[in-house]
Scaffold this active site. Structure first.
Site, short mmCIF file in Angstrom:
data_model
loop_
_atom_site.label_atom_id
_atom_site.label_comp_id
_atom_site.label_asym_id
_atom_site.label_seq_id
_atom_site.Cartn_x
_atom_site.Cartn_y
_atom_site.Cartn_z
N HIS A 61 -2.85 2.85 -8.00
CA HIS A 61 -2.39 2.03 -6.89
C HIS A 61 -3.45 1.90 -5.81
CE1 HIS A 61 0.71 0.23 -4.33
NE2 HIS A 61 0.23 0.95 -3.34
N HIS A 110 6.01 -3.35 -3.68
CA HIS A 110 6.70 -2.07 -3.50
C HIS A 110 7.76 -1.99 -4.59
CE1 HIS A 110 7.26 1.15 -0.22
NE2 HIS A 110 5.99 1.12 -0.59
#
Length: 756
Positions: A61, A110
């Site tokens: 990420h 998200h």
């Protein structure tokens, strides 16, 4: 503390154990060779705090370790753009929009947190992207969201969707930010892996850009905003870097918890700090928290920093330094401030009731040094964590069944005999039905600068009056996000280009000129060669399309591991396009705005049904190839739309995309309750339901039609007069007639029936 949090917390606490204890690098998401590389960089075994930093900063990420080799195309193939002020590599891109103004915008995911805890996952996704915009020196002025869920009638969708929508709405509404657009798409492939992609746009004067850098030895490092707690330890950085498997459920860390009221104070506090010129560099604390902020600021500055972790304000005094470094508590910022400016900085923070603490100092040592209880627990070159993580050239190959998928064309599907019923069936399907149930939970008009919002093709804001004391301007910003996972599944290269083309077209139909691109690339596991082929093709397609259309990528996000076990989502590149209109009074509204206007179709229609809504709704079929992406035709169409809006030739417009001309006609009627009568010239089914790209529907005053047709001719844009607006029904001559009231009832009923 939850069981999921406890798992990660136990790992980082064991990392602080004795020198003889095995380091839990694998439990923190690191591979053996990555851990060995850390030892090589440091020339020794890392401390627990150093391991915490490298584990989160080298996560998928944060480091983009599987995607970097492909993302570089966005720079190497970037078109020249005089408008681009800040490109990739910063918290968000910045473009010059004229009259001394600049806009900054970015989209991020998200996804995984929103599956674990829908409300907080989505809410903190909004909060995180807003802070990215704040960190560029801008006032956030609007948000958007691109959402993907499993089948609309699936029990898990009924669990996830309401919470996600509530989280987005509550956080954005509390901040006073209008939500001006986005998407809600349903497909079984997203069961267990919803996509929550949040976009924010901000405005600033072009000479007031802030950057994430820590220059000047002796300058102070200030942590301000909310205190640090155990929520979200390793959250986005670790949670978004692994697949969701049944046996991994206990490893999912807690999702961050948001406080929008603190974020609102933080926004106003930051803007006053910028106006007072007491900020040298700034970084928000999102994924990887203090680890990310310190390493990135130091790496981009003079090269060194000293931090005393004992000075970090804590909500939980039992937190160990490893946990402080990995915490992703929300509503926090880190600033670099000249020593003489510290009193003014603190006074402004106190005014806004924002806690602020000096936790360190910039150095020129080239080392990031952290202490705890007087002992050095971190001593690393910051760039090795922030910039020099592992880079993988993952193997990739075309999926085994790709050729068979493409060979299974929609030609074999039975064509409907009743096109009226087909229109109503599609119009009431979950993907094409009204999203008012969702968007009514968002405030679209707060701050009074919204001039277009859902269900318009793009959101639009007036720039004037956004910043107090600024000179007025007639300019406006337009934004659209688009993506089609079915298209990308059939051909990821073309699918990415079609996502860009649709967002580009949606901006242009409002009269705004497309300027720049942000993207959120949602894919399965990069360790799967078939997924990596999809990713490689999609990034190649998007980079080529940006170059062809002359719109640079300013930044974005990659979200991997969107899969459960071996089952990945459809490759879903979501593209956001920002455009500028010189005068918002010249904006073009959506649909049929009055009676007696000429209805005109722009662009050519071909028999293109691969990945179409008709094939999906009527046959649950996915096969063949998606529509052709004709980028020259898209650019010519946009040129005509922007110029026609500038001249005042258009009264209304609507792009053609999912569901084709039939859905565009129906939605245009629904915009103001005005019907239309049109005549088709070819095969009625193809004309109505094909999803050929580079098309738009416009309405023109009769006296302006000749001038408009001449403009189309000069740019080689096909222009077909279909009919005229008026009446209370949509009439397709010799095909069907549907009252607008029936269209509205069908369009509006679906989501309330599903979600209450």
């Amino acid at each position: 503390m939850s069981e999921r949090t406890g798992n990660t917390v136990d790992s980082v606490r064991r990392a602080a154990g004795s020198p003889d204890e095995q380091m839990p690098f694998a439990e923190l998401g690191m591979k053996r060779d990555e851990y060995d590389r850390v030892k090589e960089i440091l020339g020794r075994r890392p401390t627990g705090s150093e391991l915490a930093i490298y584990s989160v900063m080298w996560s998928e990420h944060c480091s983009y370790k599987s995607s970097k080799v492909h993302l570089r195309q966005f720079a190497t193939k970037a078109p020249k753009s005089d408008a681009l002020l800040v490109g990739m590599g910063e918290n968000a891109g910045v473009v010059d929009i004229g009259d001394g103004w600049a806009a900054t915008f970015k989209i991020e995911s998200h996804n995984h947190p929103s599956y674990v805890e829908p409300h907080q996952g989505a809410a903190t996704g909004v909060g995180g992207i807003v802070r990215d915009i704040m960190s560029m020196g801008a006032r956030p002025v609007a948000v958007m969201d691109a959402l993907r869920f499993g089948a609309a009638d699936a029990p898990d969708t009924r669990r996830v969707l309401p919470g996600v929508v509530e989280g987005i709405g509550s956080y954005g509404n509390c901040l006073g930010l209008p939500n001006i657009g986005g998407e809600v798409v349903f497909d079984p492939c997203y069961i267990g892996n919803p996509l929550v992609n949040a976009l924010c746009v901000g405005l600033l004067r072009k000479d007031q850009i802030k950057l994430a850098t820590a220059p000047g030895p002796g300058n102070k490092v200030v942590l301000f905003g909310a205190s640090t707690g155990p929520d979200g330890i390793g959250g986005a950085s670790v949670l978004a870097s692994a697949t969701f498997e049944d046996e991994s459920a206990a490893k999912r860390p807690a999702v961050q918890v948001g406080d929008p009221f603190m974020e609102k104070l933080l926004i106003e506090c930051c803007l006053e700090l910028y106006a007072a010129d007491v900020v040298v560099g700034i970084q928000d604390l999102g994924a990887a928290g203090v680890s990310c902020a310190t390493t990135e600021l130091a790496a981009k500055g003079t090269g060194g920093m000293h931090v005393d972790l004992n000075l970090v304000p804590l909500r939980d005094p039992s937190l160990r330094p490893e946990e402080i470094l990995m915490s992703e508590s929300q509503e926090r910022m880190m600033a670099v401030v000249r020593p003489d400016d510290i009193p003014a900085f603190m006074t402004i923070c106190e005014k806004w009731d924002v806690p602020a603490t000096v936790i360190g100092e910039v150095t020129d040592t080239g080392r990031l040094v952290m202490t705890w209880d007087g002992e050095v627990i971190v001593d690393i070159p910051p760039g090795t964590a922030a910039d020099d993580g592992p880079v993988y050239e993952r193997p990739y190959h075309e999926p085994v069944g790709q050729a068979a998928l493409n060979a299974d064309t929609p030609d074999r599907l039975e064509r409907p005999a009743d096109l009226r019923e087909t229109l109503l069936r599609l119009l009431g399907s979950a993907n094409l039905a009204s999203k008012e149930w969702v968007t009514s939970q968002y405030d679209r008009y707060v701050r009074s600068n919204t001039v277009l919002a859902q269900p318009a093709d793009a959101g639009m804001l007036r720039v004037s009056e956004v910043m107090a004391g600024a000179e007025p301007t007639t300019r406006g910003l337009a934004l659209a996000t688009d993506g089609n996972g079915r298209y990308a599944k059939l051909d990821p290269y073309a699918g990415a280009q079609l996502a860009l083309a649709e967002a580009y077209r949606n901006v242009a139909v409002t009269g705004a000129k497309p300027l720049a691109v942000t993207n959120c690339l949602n894919f399965g596991s990069p360790e799967d060669p078939e997924v990596m082929w999809q990713f490689a093709e999609a990034t190649r397609g998007l980079a080529d399309a940006c170059r062809a259309l002359g719109v640079p990528v300013t930044g974005g996000n990659v979200s991997f591991y969107n899969q459960t076990g071996a089952t990945a989502i459809h490759p879903t590149p979501v593209v956001g396009v920002l455009g500028v209109i010189d005068d918002v009074a010249r904006r073009v509204p959506t649909g049929f705005v009055a009676e007696g206007l000429r209805v005109v179709l722009l662009g050519d229609t071909h028999e293109e049904f691969g990945g179409s809504e008709w094939a999906h709704v009527d046959h649950r079929h996915l096969g063949g190839l998606p529509p052709q992406a004709d980028l020259d035709a898209e650019q010519a169409l946009a040129t005509v739309l922007v110029e026609a809006a500038r001249r005042g030739l258009l009264e209304g417009s609507h792009d053609l995309s999912d569901g084709g001309l039939a859905i565009a006609l129906a939605e245009s009627c629904l915009a103001r309750g005005v019907g239309a009568t049109v005549t088709l010239n070819g095969d009625a089914f193809t004309d109505l339901f094909s999803e050929s790209a580079a098309r738009a529907l416009v309405v023109v005053r009769p006296e302006a039609y000749t001038e408009f047709a001449s403009l189309c001719g000069r740019h080689d844009v096909p222009c077909y007069g279909l009919g005229v607006t008026g009446g209370t029904s949509l009439v397709v001559e010799d095909v069907f007639e549907v009252p607008v009231a029936e269209l509205r009832e069908t369009h509006a009923a679906t989501l309330p029936a599903l979600f209450g």
